[in-house]
Design a protein around this motif. Structure first.
Motif, PDB file in Angstrom:
ATOM      1  N   LYS A 168     -63.297   3.409  12.067  1.00 38.14           N
ATOM      2  CA  LYS A 168     -62.127   2.904  12.777  1.00 38.14           C
ATOM      3  C   LYS A 168     -62.409   1.695  13.661  1.00 38.14           C
ATOM      4  CE  LYS A 168     -59.246   6.984  13.095  1.00 38.14           C
ATOM      5  NZ  LYS A 168     -58.642   7.953  13.996  1.00 38.14           N
ATOM      6  N   VAL A 169     -63.648   1.522  14.089  1.00 32.41           N
ATOM      7  CA  VAL A 169     -63.931   0.483  15.066  1.00 32.41           C
ATOM      8  C   VAL A 169     -63.939  -0.880  14.374  1.00 32.41           C
ATOM      9  CG1 VAL A 169     -65.577  -0.370  16.765  1.00 32.41           C
ATOM     10  CG2 VAL A 169     -65.271   2.084  16.446  1.00 32.41           C
ATOM     11  N   GLU A 170     -62.891  -1.635  14.660  1.00 36.72           N
ATOM     12  CA  GLU A 170     -62.804  -3.002  14.165  1.00 36.72           C
ATOM     13  C   GLU A 170     -62.431  -3.883  15.336  1.00 36.72           C
ATOM     14  OE1 GLU A 170     -60.423  -3.625  10.692  1.00 36.72           O
ATOM     15  OE2 GLU A 170     -61.053  -1.723   9.813  1.00 36.72           O
ATOM     16  N   PHE A 171     -62.962  -5.067  15.350  1.00 39.22           N
ATOM     17  CA  PHE A 171     -62.665  -5.974  16.438  1.00 39.22           C
ATOM     18  C   PHE A 171     -62.849  -7.402  15.947  1.00 39.22           C
ATOM     19  CE2 PHE A 171     -67.141  -5.549  16.392  1.00 39.22           C
ATOM     20  CZ  PHE A 171     -67.641  -6.752  16.855  1.00 39.22           C
ATOM     21  N   LYS A 172     -62.269  -8.307  16.684  1.00 36.65           N
ATOM     22  CA  LYS A 172     -62.471  -9.727  16.395  1.00 36.65           C
ATOM     23  C   LYS A 172     -63.698 -10.170  17.169  1.00 36.65           C
ATOM     24  CE  LYS A 172     -57.769 -11.169  15.488  1.00 36.65           C
ATOM     25  NZ  LYS A 172     -56.725 -12.135  15.847  1.00 36.65           N
ATOM     26  N   SER A 173     -64.706 -10.614  16.464  1.00 37.37           N
ATOM     27  CA  SER A 173     -65.922 -11.044  17.139  1.00 37.37           C
ATOM     28  C   SER A 173     -65.838 -12.512  17.548  1.00 37.37           C
ATOM     29  CB  SER A 173     -67.134 -10.816  16.236  1.00 37.37           C
ATOM     30  OG  SER A 173     -67.015 -11.584  15.051  1.00 37.37           O
ATOM     31  N   GLU A 174     -64.807 -13.178  17.097  1.00 36.49           N
ATOM     32  CA  GLU A 174     -64.630 -14.588  17.407  1.00 36.49           C
ATOM     33  C   GLU A 174     -64.539 -14.812  18.915  1.00 36.49           C
ATOM     34  OE1 GLU A 174     -61.069 -17.591  16.431  1.00 36.49           O
ATOM     35  OE2 GLU A 174     -61.850 -16.472  14.715  1.00 36.49           O
ATOM     36  N   GLY A 175     -65.389 -15.663  19.414  1.00 36.64           N
ATOM     37  CA  GLY A 175     -65.365 -15.991  20.833  1.00 36.64           C
ATOM     38  C   GLY A 175     -66.188 -15.075  21.707  1.00 36.64           C
ATOM     39  N   LEU A 176     -66.701 -13.980  21.143  1.00 38.39           N
ATOM     40  CA  LEU A 176     -67.515 -13.053  21.932  1.00 38.39           C
ATOM     41  C   LEU A 176     -68.970 -13.510  21.948  1.00 38.39           C
ATOM     42  CD1 LEU A 176     -66.150  -9.571  20.792  1.00 38.39           C
ATOM     43  CD2 LEU A 176     -65.605 -10.842  22.877  1.00 38.39           C
ATOM     44  N   PRO A 177     -69.684 -13.179  23.009  1.00 38.07           N
ATOM     45  CA  PRO A 177     -71.111 -13.522  23.058  1.00 38.07           C
ATOM     46  C   PRO A 177     -71.862 -12.886  21.878  1.00 38.07           C
ATOM     47  CG  PRO A 177     -70.332 -12.783  25.204  1.00 38.07           C
ATOM     48  CD  PRO A 177     -69.236 -12.522  24.226  1.00 38.07           C
ATOM     49  N   GLU A 178     -72.778 -13.630  21.318  1.00 34.24           N
ATOM     50  CA  GLU A 178     -73.533 -13.166  20.148  1.00 34.24           C
ATOM     51  C   GLU A 178     -74.258 -11.852  20.416  1.00 34.24           C
ATOM     52  OE1 GLU A 178     -77.256 -14.742  17.465  1.00 34.24           O
ATOM     53  OE2 GLU A 178     -75.867 -16.240  18.269  1.00 34.24           O
ATOM     54  N   MET A 179     -74.799 -11.684  21.601  1.00 36.21           N
ATOM     55  CA  MET A 179     -75.528 -10.456  21.922  1.00 36.21           C
ATOM     56  C   MET A 179     -74.609  -9.251  21.907  1.00 36.21           C
ATOM     57  SD  MET A 179     -78.412  -9.215  22.393  1.00 36.21           S
ATOM     58  CE  MET A 179     -79.232  -7.797  23.043  1.00 36.21           C
ATOM     59  N   LEU A 180     -73.392  -9.393  22.399  1.00 35.94           N
ATOM     60  CA  LEU A 180     -72.441  -8.279  22.373  1.00 35.94           C
ATOM     61  C   LEU A 180     -72.124  -7.900  20.934  1.00 35.94           C
ATOM     62  CD1 LEU A 180     -70.594  -6.308  23.906  1.00 35.94           C
ATOM     63  CD2 LEU A 180     -68.779  -8.038  23.700  1.00 35.94           C
ATOM     64  N   VAL A 181     -71.907  -8.887  20.098  1.00 39.11           N
ATOM     65  CA  VAL A 181     -71.613  -8.622  18.686  1.00 39.11           C
ATOM     66  C   VAL A 181     -72.802  -7.923  18.021  1.00 39.11           C
ATOM     67  CG1 VAL A 181     -71.095  -9.701  16.449  1.00 39.11           C
ATOM     68  CG2 VAL A 181     -69.967 -10.529  18.530  1.00 39.11           C
ATOM     69  N   THR A 182     -73.998  -8.349  18.344  1.00 40.31           N
ATOM     70  CA  THR A 182     -75.211  -7.722  17.800  1.00 40.31           C
ATOM     71  C   THR A 182     -75.301  -6.259  18.229  1.00 40.31           C
ATOM     72  OG1 THR A 182     -76.376  -9.833  17.769  1.00 40.31           O
ATOM     73  CG2 THR A 182     -77.745  -7.836  17.769  1.00 40.31           C
ATOM     74  N   LEU A 183     -75.023  -5.983  19.494  1.00 45.90           N
ATOM     75  CA  LEU A 183     -75.063  -4.607  19.997  1.00 45.90           C
ATOM     76  C   LEU A 183     -73.976  -3.746  19.351  1.00 45.90           C
ATOM     77  CD1 LEU A 183     -75.738  -5.363  23.771  1.00 45.90           C
ATOM     78  CD2 LEU A 183     -77.330  -4.261  22.157  1.00 45.90           C
ATOM     79  N   LEU A 220     -60.421 -10.639  27.488  1.00 45.71           N
ATOM     80  CA  LEU A 220     -59.727  -9.379  27.194  1.00 45.71           C
ATOM     81  C   LEU A 220     -60.335  -8.701  25.970  1.00 45.71           C
ATOM     82  CD1 LEU A 220     -56.020 -10.410  27.877  1.00 45.71           C
ATOM     83  CD2 LEU A 220     -57.448  -8.861  29.237  1.00 45.71           C
ATOM     84  N   THR A 221     -60.643  -9.498  24.955  1.00 42.81           N
ATOM     85  CA  THR A 221     -61.296  -8.948  23.762  1.00 42.81           C
ATOM     86  C   THR A 221     -62.659  -8.373  24.126  1.00 42.81           C
ATOM     87  OG1 THR A 221     -60.144 -10.537  22.347  1.00 42.81           O
ATOM     88  CG2 THR A 221     -62.106  -9.493  21.426  1.00 42.81           C
ATOM     89  N   TYR A 222     -63.388  -9.086  24.978  1.00 39.05           N
ATOM     90  CA  TYR A 222     -64.696  -8.629  25.447  1.00 39.05           C
ATOM     91  C   TYR A 222     -64.563  -7.276  26.161  1.00 39.05           C
ATOM     92  CZ  TYR A 222     -69.117  -8.508  28.001  1.00 39.05           C
ATOM     93  OH  TYR A 222     -70.336  -8.132  28.493  1.00 39.05           O
ATOM     94  N   ALA A 223     -63.580  -7.171  27.035  1.00 41.94           N
ATOM     95  CA  ALA A 223     -63.393  -5.931  27.795  1.00 41.94           C
ATOM     96  C   ALA A 223     -63.105  -4.761  26.856  1.00 41.94           C
ATOM     97  CB  ALA A 223     -62.259  -6.094  28.803  1.00 41.94           C
ATOM     98  N   GLU A 280     -72.181 -11.688  33.221  1.00 40.64           N
ATOM     99  CA  GLU A 280     -72.126 -13.129  33.497  1.00 40.64           C
ATOM    100  C   GLU A 280     -71.458 -13.878  32.342  1.00 40.64           C
ATOM    101  OE1 GLU A 280     -72.792 -14.580  36.411  1.00 40.64           O
ATOM    102  OE2 GLU A 280     -73.097 -12.504  37.064  1.00 40.64           O
ATOM    103  N   ALA A 281     -71.784 -13.500  31.126  1.00 44.70           N
ATOM    104  CA  ALA A 281     -71.190 -14.162  29.959  1.00 44.70           C
ATOM    105  C   ALA A 281     -69.684 -13.940  29.910  1.00 44.70           C
ATOM    106  CB  ALA A 281     -71.843 -13.646  28.676  1.00 44.70           C
ATOM    107  N   SER A 282     -69.233 -12.739  30.268  1.00 44.30           N
ATOM    108  CA  SER A 282     -67.796 -12.444  30.217  1.00 44.30           C
ATOM    109  C   SER A 282     -67.007 -13.275  31.226  1.00 44.30           C
ATOM    110  CB  SER A 282     -67.540 -10.950  30.433  1.00 44.30           C
ATOM    111  OG  SER A 282     -67.795 -10.588  31.772  1.00 44.30           O
ATOM    112  N   LYS A 283     -67.636 -13.634  32.346  1.00 43.18           N
ATOM    113  CA  LYS A 283     -66.971 -14.449  33.361  1.00 43.18           C
ATOM    114  C   LYS A 283     -66.722 -15.873  32.881  1.00 43.18           C
ATOM    115  CE  LYS A 283     -68.888 -11.858  37.240  1.00 43.18           C
ATOM    116  NZ  LYS A 283     -69.836 -11.900  38.371  1.00 43.18           N
ATOM    117  N   GLN A 284     -67.487 -16.300  31.887  1.00 45.07           N
ATOM    118  CA  GLN A 284     -67.369 -17.664  31.374  1.00 45.07           C
ATOM    119  C   GLN A 284     -66.368 -17.778  30.230  1.00 45.07           C
ATOM    120  OE1 GLN A 284     -69.096 -19.866  33.199  1.00 45.07           O
ATOM    121  NE2 GLN A 284     -69.879 -18.089  34.305  1.00 45.07           N
ATOM    122  N   LEU A 285     -65.841 -16.642  29.762  1.00 44.72           N
ATOM    123  CA  LEU A 285     -64.955 -16.640  28.600  1.00 44.72           C
ATOM    124  C   LEU A 285     -63.528 -17.015  28.980  1.00 44.72           C
ATOM    125  CD1 LEU A 285     -66.122 -13.306  26.909  1.00 44.72           C
ATOM    126  CD2 LEU A 285     -66.688 -15.636  26.189  1.00 44.72           C
TER     127      LEU A 285
END
Length: 171
Positions: free
Chosen positions: A110-125, A60-63, A49-54
């Protein structure tokens, strides 16, 4: 005693065989599987649901971030399930120590990503999965390949230097 055994002995007295029977493994297993379940529930519910609101770019970053997270958690779960199979006598330790069951220590960083704009819960996970993957990757290296990470070696050396300096100043 070979290098693998001596490094593994730092974790448990009986190397990999002792580790799979240890409370440390049991806790790590529970933690890993709980994180897998929590992430699946999030991605299938609130996260969807959160990704649909982005906005498009953030979606795309979320995906991409959720795919990397899922892949990393699958690697964690696989590693844990192989060791549980050893613990329960369903797999020989020699089979579990084959390279196809090892984690790649280079993947951990290796796993790096931009957390900007992503839901806080996804970043926490993502952060929780990264920390667990790094910890399991270090365990895997110590248990099965006899490698102690440079970070651990440097940390121990730094602690030793600090202690030597502290005691030297007391003379």
């Amino acid at each position: 005693m070979d290098a693998m055994s001596s490094n593994a002995n730092e974790i448990t007295p009986n190397g990999p065989a002792g580790f799979v029977q240890s409370e440390l493994f049991a806790r790590t297993f529970r933690e890993g599987m709980a994180l897998v379940e929590e992430t699946a529930n999030y991605l299938d519910g609130e996260g969807r649901e959160a990704s649909k609101q982005l906005p498009r770019d953030a979606a795309l970053t979320y995906a991409g971030a959720s795919m990397r997270l899922t892949t990393q958690l699958m690697q964690i779960a696989s590693w844990l399930l192989v060791l549980r199979a050893v613990r329960e006598g369903e797999m020989a330790l020699s089979e579990a120590s084959e390279s196809k069951y090892r984690l790649s220590p280079t993947e951990a960083s290796k796993v790096e990503f931009k957390s900007e704009g992503l839901p806080e819960m996804l970043v926490t996970l993502i952060d929780a999965a990264q920390q667990l993957y790094n910890r399991i990757s270090r365990l895997d290296g110590e248990l099965f390949t006899g490698q102690v990470s440079a970070e651990v070696k440097n940390d121990a050396a730094a602690q030793q230097r600090t202690l030597l300096k502290a005691f030297a100043s007391r003379k």
